[in-house]
Design an enzyme around this catalytic site. Structure first.
Site, PDB file in Angstrom:
ATOM      1  N   ASP A 140     -18.357 -50.647 -64.242  1.00 35.55           N
ATOM      2  CA  ASP A 140     -18.954 -50.903 -62.930  1.00 35.55           C
ATOM      3  C   ASP A 140     -18.679 -49.693 -62.046  1.00 35.55           C
ATOM      4  O   ASP A 140     -17.531 -49.228 -61.937  1.00 35.55           O
ATOM      5  CB  ASP A 140     -18.359 -52.162 -62.297  1.00 35.55           C
ATOM      6  CG  ASP A 140     -19.040 -52.521 -60.995  1.00 35.55           C
ATOM      7  OD1 ASP A 140     -20.073 -53.224 -61.050  1.00 35.55           O
ATOM      8  OD2 ASP A 140     -18.542 -52.095 -59.919  1.00 35.55           O
ATOM      9  N   LEU A 141     -19.725 -49.144 -61.428  1.00 32.94           N
ATOM     10  CA  LEU A 141     -19.579 -47.943 -60.600  1.00 32.94           C
ATOM     11  C   LEU A 141     -18.912 -48.292 -59.268  1.00 32.94           C
ATOM     12  O   LEU A 141     -19.250 -49.304 -58.629  1.00 32.94           O
ATOM     13  CB  LEU A 141     -20.934 -47.306 -60.350  1.00 32.94           C
ATOM     14  CG  LEU A 141     -21.695 -46.831 -61.597  1.00 32.94           C
ATOM     15  CD1 LEU A 141     -22.996 -46.151 -61.197  1.00 32.94           C
ATOM     16  CD2 LEU A 141     -20.853 -45.886 -62.434  1.00 32.94           C
TER      17      LEU A 141
ATOM     18  N   ASP B 263     -25.507 -51.646 -61.011  1.00 32.15           N
ATOM     19  CA  ASP B 263     -24.680 -50.497 -61.408  1.00 32.15           C
ATOM     20  C   ASP B 263     -23.682 -50.895 -62.482  1.00 32.15           C
ATOM     21  O   ASP B 263     -22.627 -50.287 -62.605  1.00 32.15           O
ATOM     22  CB  ASP B 263     -23.951 -49.935 -60.180  1.00 32.15           C
ATOM     23  CG  ASP B 263     -23.051 -50.980 -59.511  1.00 32.15           C
ATOM     24  OD1 ASP B 263     -23.197 -52.170 -59.867  1.00 32.15           O
ATOM     25  OD2 ASP B 263     -22.223 -50.617 -58.661  1.00 32.15           O
TER      26      ASP B 263
END
Length: 734
Positions: A605-606, A648
């Site tokens: 996960d960004l 994302d």
């Protein structure tokens, strides 16, 4: 005294005439039955030659070496050849293929897998005295089908002629193959019926073996047949054997061990002679009575009647031997005479027709307009010509070309009608068939020209003979460009020689092939076509043409490729989507079990992506996602999978791991790839990532969703621990 002498002289003349006529009729009849037996012998020989050819054709399919087990492929081909043989051979009732005494194939479907009583059938490989050119005639049985081991076999009134061709293997196992053919007795009965004598003469016909065995006969069973041993020993081909009541004409088949006998009773001969000479006898009696009444006009009467008699004989001979059917009626349309051709054409005897109205031959199928025209002409005493649909004695309709002429006497009064008829049924049927074929050819030509599929016709050597308009539209070639060329003109080079070798092998074996082929248009453009090739064979199963039908499916293939990509790949990053990820995870788990290796599921996960997406817009966010996806893909090994599952969030599957340290090194590369600076429209962005890792296998059984949940949980622990790091899922021990 002179009258008495003349009377007895005339009586003597009559007796000599009758005796001479009877002797002549007997000589002609002997010649006729001898000729009939020779004709029938040729027919039987040709039939047996056909049987032998069929057996030899089947023999080529039997393997030339012993087999421990029967090969289903050659059995299937042999069965197909047997079915074709039976379809085109009405003289064959049943075909069996034996290995030793075991029945491999039975066309009647009654005895496959059973053992045949070969001793009862007298199958003896050493009985060379009854064989010729490989064909062995075993004799006859009193059952409809072989083998005779089945007690429920239907009984037949006819014997069955059994023929066979033994096939021997000269190897150690000494296997013996037999092909047995049961001839159809009904076929020979019909063949005998078709060879009935002319002028109503009745013949009985028999098929006799060299050992005097009665194979097939229309004679009653108690009627003895002649001994054929003298004919065999004499070296003659034909022989006539008279007996007390019968005359037999024998003809020897030089090719096969059978003799054809044509038999006629002397009683039938006398009856036929009396029937054919009835009018002459009556006229002679009347002539003698006239002598007794008046000798004065004897000389004149004799001369006059002699002339009339010669004319009648000439006319009668011409009419009787005419191939056209002749019917004579009186002016009231009552039949007074029919010739023998009428009997052959319609099947009615002269006794059945004389005294009847010609309407007894009407089938009811002639159009009313034709019948009205016919009746109008006859009522006016005029000639008429046209076509009528009459019927035979069996009720079968036949088309006859008919000409009816009115006959007037010296006073120009109507006395008779003479009808001459000729069977033109086959001619009309042939014309109708030609008309139907012309229509079909026209329809086929229209379909060929207007079909949306490309059509190409080649000769047996693969040379192009004809193409349709759709072919030219699809390939870009004109008809003149390809006629005389081969289909290699269209090859694109995308498929190797092995592909084409398998294609032509399938056509030669199965008669057709269909599939997808890459070809090239005239302008060089490569396209995909769905192609069907069919081999066209003649009645001898020889290939005479190849017909190819194809459709351009290039656009269809492109659309399928786009749909496939949409179903399994993320449209923004071109990475696998959740569906494809789960499929690859399943495969990775199976490989891990198979090779006893580990795999890791990494949930990514960004960090800080939402801020950039909200501040700089979705275009900037999409650009950043594509950039980060590419960087992470470069950091993975070949065989690993990186997928985007939404927003994302990404998931990586790391396979073939020896331990957790290998996974940690890959996780560090992923973190470094995410922190790489990205420039978008002169703006520089930096993000980081939080990674959650779980491994497989574990102590308890997990499914795909369980692994994703564990990796997701570990990712949240990494975020809570300060982000830009990875966390490994730790199972809570309960």
């Amino acid at each position: 005294m002179l009258i008495v002498i003349l009377f007895f002289a005339l009586i003597s003349t009559v007796i000599m005439t009758v005796w001479s006529s009877l002797k002549k009729e007997n000589d002609l009849n002997n010649q006729r039955i001898t000729f009939q037996s020779q004709i029938l012998e040729r027919s039987i020989t040709r039939t047996l030659e056909s049987v032998e050819a069929s057996i030899l054709s089947l023999e080529t399919l039997i393997p030339q070496r012993p087999l421990d087990t029967e090969d289903p492929s050659w059995l299937a081909r042999l069965r197909e050849r047997i079915d074709d043989t039976l379809y085109f051979a009405p003289h064959i009732r049943q075909i069996l293929v034996l290995k030793d005494t075991s029945v491999l194939i039975d066309s009647a479907g009654r005895s496959e897998g059973k053992h045949l009583d070969t001793q009862h059938l007298q199958l003896d490989q050493h009985r060379n005295s009854r064989s010729s050119n490989g064909l062995i005639i075993f004799g006859s049985i009193d059952q409809r089908f072989v083998p005779m081991t089945d007690q429920m076999t239907i009984r037949s009134n006819h014997s069955i002629l059994i023929t066979g061709l033994p096939l021997w293997f000269k190897e150690e196992k000494g296997e013996t193959y037999w092909i047995l053919v049961a001839l159809n007795p009904d076929y020979f009965t019909e063949l005998f019926d078709q060879n009935e004598g002319a002028n109503g003469a009745h013949f009985d016909l028999s098929l006799i073996g060299y050992d005097n065995e009665r194979l097939i006969s229309t004679l009653p069973k108690h009627t003895p047949l002649p001994d054929v041993s003298f004919l065999l020993e004499s070296g003659l081909k034909t022989q006539r054997i008279p007996s007390e009541h019968l005359t037999h004409a024998l003809s020897l088949s030089l090719r096969y061990p059978v003799i054809i006998s044509v038999t006629q009773s002397k009683q039938d001969l006398l009856y036929n002679w009396r029937s054919s000479n009835k009018n002459q006898m009556m006229m002679l009696v009347a002539f003698l009575l006239l002598i007794l009444v008046s000798f004065t006009g004897l000389f004149i009467e004799v001369l006059r009647r002699s002339v009339i008699q010669e004319q009648k004989k000439l006319l009668f001979s011409a009419v009787e031997h005419s191939t056209a059917a002749v019917i004579v009626t009186d002016k009231y349309r009552t039949i007074v005479y029919v010739n023998s051709a009428v009997e052959r054409l319609f099947g009615f005897s002269s006794d059945q027709l004389i005294g009847q109205n010609p309407n007894c031959l009407a089938s009811g199928l002639t159009s009313p307009e034709v019948l009205n025209q016919l009746n109008t002409h006859l009522q006016q005493g005029l000639d008429w010509e046209g076509e009528l649909i009459n019927k035979t004695i069996s009720g079968h309709p036949i088309i006859v070309a008919t000409r009816i002429s009115a006959v007037n006497n010296d006073q120009h009064e109507l006395t008779h009608f003479v009808g001459i008829m000729e069977d033109i049924t086959e001619r009309q049927q042939h014309l109708a068939l030609l008309h139907e074929q012309n229509i079909k050819l026209s329809q086929l030509a229209s379909v060929f020209s207007h079909a949306n599929e490309g059509i190409m016709i080649c000769d047996p050597n693969g040379v192009i003979l004809e193409v349709n308009d759709a072919f030219c539209t699809i390939t870009g070639y004109e008809r003149s460009d390809v006629i005389g060329q081969t289909p290699r003109l269209l090859k694109s080079g995308h498929q190797d020689s092995q592909f084409y070798a398998e294609l032509w092998s399938a056509i030669q074996q199965d008669g057709n092939w269909n599939g997808e082929v890459w070809n090239r248009r005239k302008n060089g453009e490569v396209f995909i076509e769905h192609l069907t090739i069919t081999a066209v064979r003649d009645e001898n199963h020889t290939i005479v043409h190849y017909v190819s039908l194809f459709t351009d499916i290039s656009l269809q293939k492109q659309q399928e490729s786009r749909l496939q990509k949409m179903a399994h790949f993320d449209l923004l990053t071109n990475l696998p989507n959740r569906s494809l990820l789960l499929d690859r995870l399943k495969q990775a788990i199976l490989n891990a079990h198979r090779h006893h290796r580990k795999l890791a599921v990494v949930f990514i996960d960004l960090d800080g992506f939402k801020r950039i997406n909200d501040e700089y817009g979705h275009d900037a966010g999409d650009s950043l996602l594509r950039f980060v996806a590419k960087q992470m893909s470069l950091s993975l090994r070949e065989g690993d999978t990186l997928a985007r599952i939404g927003g994302d969030e990404f998931v990586a599957i790391l396979t073939d791991l020896s331990d957790q340290d290998a996974c940690k090194r890959t996780a560090k590369r992923l973190l470094q790839a995410c922190t790489t600076t990205h420039t978008y429209k002169d703006k520089r962005f930096n993000v980081s990532a939080s990674l959650g890792i779980t491994f497989y296998p574990q102590e308890k059984t997990l499914d795909f969703e369980d692994l994703l949940k564990q990796a997701d949980q570990a990712m949240y622990e990494a975020k809570l621990s300060g982000k830009n790091q990875f966390s490994i899922f730790t199972q809570v021990i309960e």
